[in-house]
Every structure is written in structure tokens, then in C-alpha cells.
Write a protein that holds these residues in place. Structure first.
Motif, PDB file in Angstrom:
ATOM      1  N   LYS A 104       0.807  -1.217   0.000  1.00 49.02           N
ATOM      2  CA  LYS A 104       0.000   0.000   0.000  1.00 49.02           C
ATOM      3  C   LYS A 104       0.840   1.266   0.000  1.00 49.02           C
ATOM      4  O   LYS A 104       0.364   2.334  -0.397  1.00 49.02           O
ATOM      5  N   TYR A 105       2.080   1.154   0.452  1.00 45.03           N
ATOM      6  CA  TYR A 105       2.960   2.321   0.473  1.00 45.03           C
ATOM      7  C   TYR A 105       3.876   2.365  -0.737  1.00 45.03           C
ATOM      8  O   TYR A 105       4.910   3.048  -0.717  1.00 45.03           O
ATOM      9  N   LYS A 106       3.540   1.647  -1.778  1.00 41.31           N
ATOM     10  CA  LYS A 106       4.380   1.634  -2.981  1.00 41.31           C
ATOM     11  C   LYS A 106       4.641   3.066  -3.446  1.00 41.31           C
ATOM     12  O   LYS A 106       3.765   3.912  -3.449  1.00 41.31           O
ATOM     13  N   ASP A 107       5.893   3.313  -3.826  1.00 41.84           N
ATOM     14  CA  ASP A 107       6.362   4.600  -4.328  1.00 41.84           C
ATOM     15  C   ASP A 107       6.693   5.594  -3.213  1.00 41.84           C
ATOM     16  O   ASP A 107       7.026   6.741  -3.501  1.00 41.84           O
ATOM     17  N   LYS A 108       6.612   5.156  -1.951  1.00 39.93           N
ATOM     18  CA  LYS A 108       7.107   5.981  -0.854  1.00 39.93           C
ATOM     19  C   LYS A 108       8.550   5.576  -0.562  1.00 39.93           C
ATOM     20  O   LYS A 108       8.932   4.413  -0.720  1.00 39.93           O
ATOM     21  N   SER A 109       9.352   6.528  -0.112  1.00 33.88           N
ATOM     22  CA  SER A 109      10.761   6.232   0.136  1.00 33.88           C
ATOM     23  C   SER A 109      10.926   5.380   1.385  1.00 33.88           C
ATOM     24  O   SER A 109      10.074   5.380   2.282  1.00 33.88           O
ATOM     25  N   PHE A 110      12.049   4.649   1.438  1.00 33.99           N
ATOM     26  CA  PHE A 110      12.358   3.836   2.617  1.00 33.99           C
ATOM     27  C   PHE A 110      12.394   4.723   3.863  1.00 33.99           C
ATOM     28  O   PHE A 110      11.905   4.332   4.924  1.00 33.99           O
ATOM     29  N   ARG A 111      12.986   5.898   3.714  1.00 29.48           N
ATOM     30  CA  ARG A 111      13.082   6.807   4.870  1.00 29.48           C
ATOM     31  C   ARG A 111      11.694   7.221   5.328  1.00 29.48           C
ATOM     32  O   ARG A 111      11.416   7.302   6.531  1.00 29.48           O
ATOM     33  N   TRP A 112      10.806   7.503   4.376  1.00 29.31           N
ATOM     34  CA  TRP A 112       9.435   7.877   4.719  1.00 29.31           C
ATOM     35  C   TRP A 112       8.751   6.783   5.514  1.00 29.31           C
ATOM     36  O   TRP A 112       8.048   7.056   6.498  1.00 29.31           O
ATOM     37  N   LEU A 113       8.938   5.527   5.123  1.00 29.59           N
ATOM     38  CA  LEU A 113       8.270   4.433   5.812  1.00 29.59           C
ATOM     39  C   LEU A 113       8.737   4.317   7.257  1.00 29.59           C
ATOM     40  O   LEU A 113       7.926   4.128   8.175  1.00 29.59           O
ATOM     41  N   LEU A 114      10.038   4.460   7.490  1.00 29.98           N
ATOM     42  CA  LEU A 114      10.525   4.404   8.872  1.00 29.98           C
ATOM     43  C   LEU A 114       9.973   5.559   9.696  1.00 29.98           C
ATOM     44  O   LEU A 114       9.754   5.419  10.898  1.00 29.98           O
ATOM     45  N   GLU A 115       9.748   6.681   9.075  1.00 31.53           N
ATOM     46  CA  GLU A 115       9.246   7.843   9.804  1.00 31.53           C
ATOM     47  C   GLU A 115       7.733   7.804  10.020  1.00 31.53           C
ATOM     48  O   GLU A 115       7.217   8.513  10.879  1.00 31.53           O
ATOM     49  N   ASN A 116       7.026   6.966   9.245  1.00 32.61           N
ATOM     50  CA  ASN A 116       5.565   7.004   9.282  1.00 32.61           C
ATOM     51  C   ASN A 116       4.888   5.705   9.710  1.00 32.61           C
ATOM     52  O   ASN A 116       3.718   5.734  10.091  1.00 32.61           O
ATOM     53  N   ASP A 117       5.564   4.568   9.625  1.00 32.16           N
ATOM     54  CA  ASP A 117       4.913   3.309  10.020  1.00 32.16           C
ATOM     55  C   ASP A 117       5.951   2.251  10.394  1.00 32.16           C
ATOM     56  O   ASP A 117       6.224   1.324   9.622  1.00 32.16           O
ATOM     57  N   VAL A 118       6.514   2.386  11.593  1.00 26.91           N
ATOM     58  CA  VAL A 118       7.484   1.405  12.076  1.00 26.91           C
ATOM     59  C   VAL A 118       6.820   0.047  12.256  1.00 26.91           C
ATOM     60  O   VAL A 118       7.440  -0.994  12.050  1.00 26.91           O
ATOM     61  N   GLY A 119       5.529   0.039  12.608  1.00 20.96           N
ATOM     62  CA  GLY A 119       4.824  -1.225  12.784  1.00 20.96           C
ATOM     63  C   GLY A 119       4.831  -2.069  11.523  1.00 20.96           C
ATOM     64  O   GLY A 119       4.964  -3.295  11.582  1.00 20.96           O
ATOM     65  N   TYR A 120       4.692  -1.414  10.377  1.00 21.15           N
ATOM     66  CA  TYR A 120       4.727  -2.135   9.100  1.00 21.15           C
ATOM     67  C   TYR A 120       6.127  -2.692   8.841  1.00 21.15           C
ATOM     68  O   TYR A 120       6.291  -3.779   8.300  1.00 21.15           O
ATOM     69  N   THR A 121       7.133  -1.949   9.269  1.00 20.78           N
ATOM     70  CA  THR A 121       8.512  -2.423   9.143  1.00 20.78           C
ATOM     71  C   THR A 121       8.715  -3.707   9.944  1.00 20.78           C
ATOM     72  O   THR A 121       9.311  -4.668   9.453  1.00 20.78           O
ATOM     73  N   ILE A 122       8.219  -3.733  11.173  1.00 23.91           N
ATOM     74  CA  ILE A 122       8.341  -4.923  12.016  1.00 23.91           C
ATOM     75  C   ILE A 122       7.569  -6.082  11.392  1.00 23.91           C
ATOM     76  O   ILE A 122       8.037  -7.228  11.370  1.00 23.91           O
ATOM     77  N   PHE A 123       6.378  -5.795  10.880  1.00 24.15           N
ATOM     78  CA  PHE A 123       5.577  -6.832  10.225  1.00 24.15           C
ATOM     79  C   PHE A 123       6.336  -7.455   9.055  1.00 24.15           C
ATOM     80  O   PHE A 123       6.378  -8.681   8.904  1.00 24.15           O
ATOM     81  N   LEU A 124       6.937  -6.633   8.214  1.00 25.04           N
ATOM     82  CA  LEU A 124       7.679  -7.141   7.061  1.00 25.04           C
ATOM     83  C   LEU A 124       8.857  -7.997   7.503  1.00 25.04           C
ATOM     84  O   LEU A 124       9.119  -9.059   6.926  1.00 25.04           O
ATOM     85  N   THR A 125       9.579  -7.527   8.514  1.00 29.51           N
ATOM     86  CA  THR A 125      10.741  -8.270   8.995  1.00 29.51           C
ATOM     87  C   THR A 125      10.334  -9.657   9.480  1.00 29.51           C
ATOM     88  O   THR A 125      10.949 -10.669   9.113  1.00 29.51           O
ATOM     89  N   LYS A 126       9.287  -9.732  10.300  1.00 35.48           N
ATOM     90  CA  LYS A 126       8.852 -11.017  10.841  1.00 35.48           C
ATOM     91  C   LYS A 126       8.274 -11.917   9.748  1.00 35.48           C
ATOM     92  O   LYS A 126       8.514 -13.125   9.737  1.00 35.48           O
ATOM     93  N   LYS A 127       7.539 -11.333   8.816  1.00 33.34           N
ATOM     94  CA  LYS A 127       6.936 -12.128   7.753  1.00 33.34           C
ATOM     95  C   LYS A 127       8.013 -12.784   6.885  1.00 33.34           C
ATOM     96  O   LYS A 127       7.920 -13.969   6.543  1.00 33.34           O
ATOM     97  N   VAL A 128       9.026 -12.020   6.549  1.00 35.08           N
ATOM     98  CA  VAL A 128      10.096 -12.560   5.714  1.00 35.08           C
ATOM     99  C   VAL A 128      10.860 -13.639   6.458  1.00 35.08           C
ATOM    100  O   VAL A 128      11.181 -14.689   5.904  1.00 35.08           O
ATOM    101  N   GLU A 129      11.161 -13.398   7.732  1.00 33.95           N
ATOM    102  CA  GLU A 129      11.892 -14.402   8.499  1.00 33.95           C
ATOM    103  C   GLU A 129      11.088 -15.689   8.612  1.00 33.95           C
ATOM    104  O   GLU A 129      11.622 -16.792   8.457  1.00 33.95           O
ATOM    105  N   GLU A 130       9.781 -15.564   8.893  1.00 28.79           N
ATOM    106  CA  GLU A 130       8.957 -16.768   9.010  1.00 28.79           C
ATOM    107  C   GLU A 130       8.874 -17.522   7.697  1.00 28.79           C
ATOM    108  O   GLU A 130       8.990 -18.747   7.648  1.00 28.79           O
ATOM    109  N   GLU A 131       8.701 -16.794   6.598  1.00 33.08           N
ATOM    110  CA  GLU A 131       8.610 -17.441   5.283  1.00 33.08           C
ATOM    111  C   GLU A 131       9.939 -18.081   4.922  1.00 33.08           C
ATOM    112  O   GLU A 131      10.002 -19.184   4.408  1.00 33.08           O
ATOM    113  N   GLU A 132      10.998 -17.343   5.206  1.00 32.94           N
ATOM    114  CA  GLU A 132      12.338 -17.832   4.891  1.00 32.94           C
ATOM    115  C   GLU A 132      12.661 -19.091   5.688  1.00 32.94           C
ATOM    116  O   GLU A 132      13.202 -20.061   5.178  1.00 32.94           O
TER     117      GLU A 132
END
Length: 633
Positions: A416-444
Motif C-alpha cells: 500500500k505504500y508503494k512509491d514511498k521512500s524507505f526513509r518515509w516508511l521508517l518515519e511514518n509506520d514502524v509497525g509495518y517495518t516490524i511486520f515485514l521483517t517477521k513475515k520474511v523471516e517466518e517465510e524464509e
């Protein structure tokens, strides 16, 4: 019904769009970075396709909340860069490498300095209209450079040369009509006399005279007048507007600013110029360069000052302009490097006690809840994303060799945040960052890898690399997973794999059974930094390095036993003698292993070096606890 107009400004490093009301109120704005290549000193190139795509994105963003039937007109201004297209209107390379995508010679490109000097030396009469000196930033010297240096790869194929503002008008309408603003200011065209054949012949570009100068412009129009029949169906689809929407003849970016200043309604502000004509005003336009502009009713010739240009900005008035190239860019570098040294910092949102907030910001909520605000375009390749990011960092005076700084300007290619910068995402939705990290680790960890492929996967991996480079994110991850962390082990060899079909095996087991190929599989994977697979990969890499070192040492001393083979017979016999030495004094004995123990792990070590003459008491004691020695009767 409300009425709106869309203005598109293509600057050196970005495209900006604005939604404006008839009375001049700006309702929405959007900005998109454009790519800049610098293949060698003084060479600056761009892509017309990239610029157009960014124009389309910006326009869609500013019109996403309105009924597009309310948009009554569209106008472009742009830098005076040179665009080359073939007879099929496809890009033609303007570089030695032959990369067709890079078909724009930027305004600030000075590759043609020598050609400009030669043109000045001709002292042709048209030079009176440019202060007597031809600048390498104008189009004739750039065209001459292309002919002299890229005859086979560019000049022979090129059928259309546009100033960038005219390219955008053509792309929008299909009309080849050129604006007087560009042709008069940058191409030596005269509104009253047209092209001067003697000039083009004198500088060696007489081939441009063919077919009534069709390659550089047969038809002209006054800036601001309607072009063609408005937006074509294809352009309307690209921009998200209606076919037939009026398109105004374009302006050079600085001249659009000059028109805004000189033509501004200043009534009621008690200014000295309130009752004075526009010819009494001076416009100072500051962008990547600075430019001073003034118009007059009669032509004024000033050595070293560009102009007078007839009808280049206002119909029937003569324009003179002066200034200095790249002053804005210099100021940008001073601001970042001297006044505000260092990188642009990520401003994390924090709670009262200093912890990172995981809830989305108001801006992030609006995007998540409104599909119309979400970018639905196809994802870009990683190399394109990187080029965009480097351009952003470069133009603000940042360090393009700093990977972390560049990664901060990468834009997401998924979700949903496609085309937003990485820096913007850290400044606006850290929860989504944590979700992505855990999802990738679990899938991996479930399958040894995760599923997304292509640009989305590349974008996800790059983002996780960027996010986990911040100690704040690592601390939050450690806090969230602290209760589920496995108890510490005395030796890293005893760590459990923890994922996949080998979840219950230890790291040592994976290494010692590497002949089955699983260790090689882990070693070749691209892992998320800090994940279980990543830590196992680091362990295996270390083991592999140690093995190679030992093998090299043995090769130099004549010992070549493989680490994956059992020890030689004399080693076995030596081990048996040592084991019998701790049993009752019988000539023969029987070894009985308790259930679940692996005698082979003790009896057959997998290292290739010789077993020492004696094992220490501590070493023997560790293993005897699981062995019973029975004598034959």
C-alpha cells in the motif's frame, strides 16, 4: 462545477505538478525525482521516457481526489535540454555507450564547449541576439557535437530534435509545433524572419535545413496558446485525464517563473510597481541556476546579456536575460555539506518515554485507508530505483557513495505504500517495518526462502537491509522477541537450526553432514540480516573458511586427508587403545552404547588432522558417562 488547471514543471532533478484553481489557488502538489546520468565529466544525460512517466505520476497524484472532467487545461514548462528521437519517435542514444534510453542531453551538459567557441568565432549576425557569445548550454553547439562525435550511432538515426518543453507538448498532443520560447531563446530562431540558412551552413549543420527544417521545427506557436487538438487518447490515459483536454504551448522553466513574476497582479499591496507597466519589473528566478529577466517594447542589445528575444515570454515584447548557471546547485551543496553537515536523519516517531511508536502516522493512515492514494503502477527494476535514489542524493549535495544514504531514497515497489521512500516508511509506520521483517523471516525459515520474486523481492530485501541498519529498529525487534529467545548455549556448534526440515538439528550436524548438499544450499542463499538462516550462513561460512585454511596447510606439509572422510586406520587403532586404557585390564572388551547416543560421533571425528598421542582426562571423562565396558567371561 469546480474548474481546475494542471501545471507541470520539469526541473533539473524532479518533476513537480500542481492543481490550480482559476483564481490561482494551489490545491494540491506532487513531486517525482528524475534520473540523471553523468557518464563522464561535463556530460549529463536523462531519459525522455523516464521524464514523461514521472510527469504522468505527478499529474495522477494531484488529480486523484477530484473529478477529472473538471480539469480544463494542462501546461508544461521544462529545462532547455535536448531530446533526440528517430523517425519512429523512439529514443536515440546521445552517448558513446549507445544506450538509447539516455536520449536527453541536459541543459547543464558542457560537452560542446569547444563547438560553442567555434560558433562564437564565426561572428555570425544571429549571435547579436545572444550577447555575441554562443553558450554550450544552447542547442546549436550540442547538435554539432552529436554530428561530429556520434555520426553513426546518433546523427544518422535522429529524425527529430526537441527542446524538452516541446517534447512534452508533442508527447501530450502529437503536434510537432514548437514554442517560440524555446526556438527563439535556445535555437537562434527569429519570429519575424524564421531560420537563417547562412548560420546553419556556416557552422556545418546545413543538413538540418532539409525539408524546411523538419528535424528541428517547421511550425511555431506563441507560449500559452492551444497546441493541436488537446490531449491524445494515449496521453490522456497516461496522465489520467480526459482526451481533448486543452494543452498550452510550453515554456522554458525559468521563463515560466519570469512570466509569473512579471505578470503578477500586485494591486492592493502598496508596492511601487502597482501602477507601472510590466516593462518596469525585473524577475529574479532561482532554481538550479539563477536568472534575471526583463521585457521591453523595443529591442535592447547588451554585450554578454542574452536577447533581445521577441515574443519569447510575452507576445510582442522583447526579453533580455542574464544570470549564472548552477548557482542553486552550488547553494544546495553548501547547505548540506557546510551549513548542515552530515546525512539527512530519519525522524522516528516516539512515545512519551522514548519508545518507537508502531502505529501509522496520519498520512500513512490516509494512504492505507484510501485505495485511490495507493500507487498501482508496475514495479520498477532495482537498477532504476537505485538510479532515481542516487539522483535525489546527488542533487541535494549528498554523498552518493554512502549506501545507507542512497537506500533512504529508494522507493518501495510493493504494498500500500508503494512509491514511498524507505526513509518515509521508517518515519511514518514502524509497525509495518516490524511486520515485514517477521513475515520474511517466518517465510524464509519455513521453506528456506521466501516467495516474492523480481522487483518486489529486490525492494523488500533492500528495505530490510536499510531498516535493520538502525539500532532503534534492532532494539525494538530484540524487545519484541525477547520472551521467545532460546536459552543460551555453551558452544555455538550446539545452536539449533530452528527452521525447515532440519529445524531440530544443530549447526554442527549441518556442517558435518554437508555432503547432503543442505549446507551448500544455505551458503548460496540471500538471507535477511539477523535472521536464523543468516546466522547459520555466517557459521557455515566461517567453518568453510577454516576448512580451506587447514586443507591449504596440510597440502603444504603433504597431508591431504579430506575433512569429510573418516580418519585413517592407524587413528582408529590409536583411539581404541586409549579407550581400552580406561577399562578393566582385560585383553578384549565389548563396548555397549546407551540408547540414543551416537558412538560414531565420539569414535570417528571428522577433522582431518592427526589425533594426538594422548587425550586429556577431561576429554575422556566427557564421553565415558555414556559408555559401559563389559568384559567377556
Amino acid at each position: 462545477m469546480s474548474r481546475y488547471y494542471v501545471a507541470v514543471d520539469v526541473g533539473t532533478a524532479s518533476v513537480r505538478a500542481a492543481l490550480v484553481t482559476p483564481d490561482g489557488q494551489v490545491k494540491h502538489t506532487a513531486e517525482e525525482p528524475v534520473v540523471i546520468w553523468e557518464p563522464r565529466a561535463e556530460h549529463y544525460e536523462q531519459s525522455s521516457a523516464d521524464i514523461w512517466s514521472k510527469c504522468c505520476r505527478a499529474v495522477k497524484r494531484v488529480t486523484q481526489d477530484i473529478d477529472v472532467t473538471c480539469v480544463r487545461g494542462l501546461g508544461f514548462d521544462a529545462t532547455c535540454s535536448l531530446v533526440a528521437l528517430d523517425r519512429h519517435f523512439q529514443p536515440v542514444a546521445v552517448n558513446h555507450t549507445g544506450v538509447r534510453e539516455r536520449n536527453v542531453v541536459m541543459w547543464m551538459d558542457h560537452r560542446a564547449a569547444e563547438q560553442a567557441a567555434r560558433i562564437t568565432h564565426t561572428k555570425h549576425r544571429v549571435l547579436q541576439g545572444v550577447g555575441g557569445v554562443m553558450s554550450p548550454e544552447m542547442q546549436p553547439p550540442k547538435l554539432l557535437w552529436l554530428k561530429e562525435n556520434l555520426q553513426e550511432t546518433c546523427w544518422k538515426d535522429a529524425a527529430h530534435f526537441f527542446d524538452l518543453p516541446d517534447f512534452l507538448s508533442w508527447k501530450a498532443t502529437g503536434s510537432l509545433c514548437r514554442s517560440l520560447c524555446t526556438l527563439v531563446c535556445k535555437w537562434t530562431y527569429s519570429p519575424s524572419e524564421g531560420w537563417d540558412d547562412t548560420f546553419w551552413s556556416a557552422i556545418g549543420l546545413e543538413d538540418l535545413m532539409e525539408n524546411s527544417y523538419c528535424k528541428i521545427g517547421e511550425q511555431t506557436c506563441i507560449p500559452g496558446t492551444p497546441v493541436g487538438q488537446g490531449l491524445t487518447a494515449e496521453a490522456a490515459a497516461d496522465l489520467g485525464l480526459r482526451p481533448g483536454t486543452a494543452v498550452a504551448a510550453s515554456l522554458i522553466d525559468a521563463h515560466a517563473g519570469g512570466l509569473g513574476v512579471i505578470g503578477a497582479d500586485v494591486r492592493g499591496h502598496q508596492l511601487p510597481c502597482e501602477e507601472q507597466p510590466v516593462t518596469s519589473r525585473l524577475a529574479v528566478i532561482c532554481g538550479t541556476s539563477s536568472c534575471h529577466m526583463a521585457v521591453s517594447t523595443q529591442p535592447l542589445f547588451v554585450p554578454g546579456v542574452w536577447g533581445p528575444y521577441l515574443s519569447a515570454m510575452l507576445p510582442g515584447l522583447w526579453l533580455n536575460e542574464g544570470g549564472q548557471s548552477a548557482t542553486g546547485r552550488l547553494h544546495s551543496r553548501m547547505q548540506v555539506k557546510v551549513i548542515f553537515p552530515g546525512k539527512i536523519k530519519v525522524c522516528f516517531r516516539k512515545g512519551p518515554t522514548g519508545y518507537l511508536r508502531q502505529d501509522p502516522s496520519d498520512e500513512a493512515k490516509r494512504i492505507k485507508d484510501n485505495p485511490n492514494l495507493q500507487d498501482k503502477s508496475a514495479p520498477q527494476r532495482e537498477d532504476k530505483v537505485k538510479e532515481n535514489a542516487r539522483s535525489v542524493v546527488f542533487m541535494r549535495g549528498g554523498d552518493v557513495s554512502d549506501r545507507k544514504e542512497v537506500l533512504g531514497e529508494y522507493v518501495l515497489q510493493f504494498g500500500k505504500y508503494k512509491d514511498k521512500s524507505f526513509r518515509w516508511l521508517l518515519e511514518n509506520d514502524v509497525g509495518y517495518t516490524i511486520f515485514l521483517t517477521k513475515k520474511v523471516e517466518e517465510e524464509e525459515e519455513r521453506a528456506g526462502q521466501f516467495k516474492p520474486e523480481g522487483p518486489k523481492k529486490d525492494s523488500l530485501l533492500s528495505f530490510l537491509e536499510y531498516s535493520r541498519s538502525f539500532q532503534e529498529i534492532e532494539d525494538l525487534l530484540n524487545y519484541l522477541t525477547g520472551r521467545s529467545v532460546a536459552p543460551p548455549v555453551r558452544n555455538e556448534d550446539d545452536n539449533l537450526v530452528g527452521f525447515g526440515i532440519n529445524a531440530e538439528k544443530t549447526w554442527r550436524d549441518v556442517w558435518e553432514s554437508r555432503a547432503d548438499g543442505y549446507a551448500a544450499f544455505i551458503l548460496q542463499k540471500q538471507c535477511v540480516t539477523g535472521s536464523k538462516m543468516f546466522r547459520l550462513q555466517q557459521y557455515l561460512t566461517q567453518k568453510k573458511s577454516q576448512l580451506q585454511s587447514v586443507s591449504a596447510e596440510h597440502a603444504s606439509t603433504g597431508l591431504t586427508a579430506s575433512a569429510s572422510h573418516p580418519p585413517e586406520m592407524e587413528d582408529d587403532e590409536e583411539l581404541e587403545r586409549m579407550m581400552l586404557s580406561i577399562s578393566p585390564p582385560k585383553v578384549q572388551g565389548q563396548l555397549k552404547v546407551e540408547e540414543g547416543e551416537e558412538l560414531g560421533r565420539m569414535m570417528l571425528p571428522t577433522f582431518s588432522s592427526k589425533i594426538p598421542d594422548q587425550l586429556s582426562e577431561n576429554h575422556i571423562h566427557i564421553h565415558t558417562c555414556s559408555i559401559k565396558l563389559h568384559s567377556f567371561p
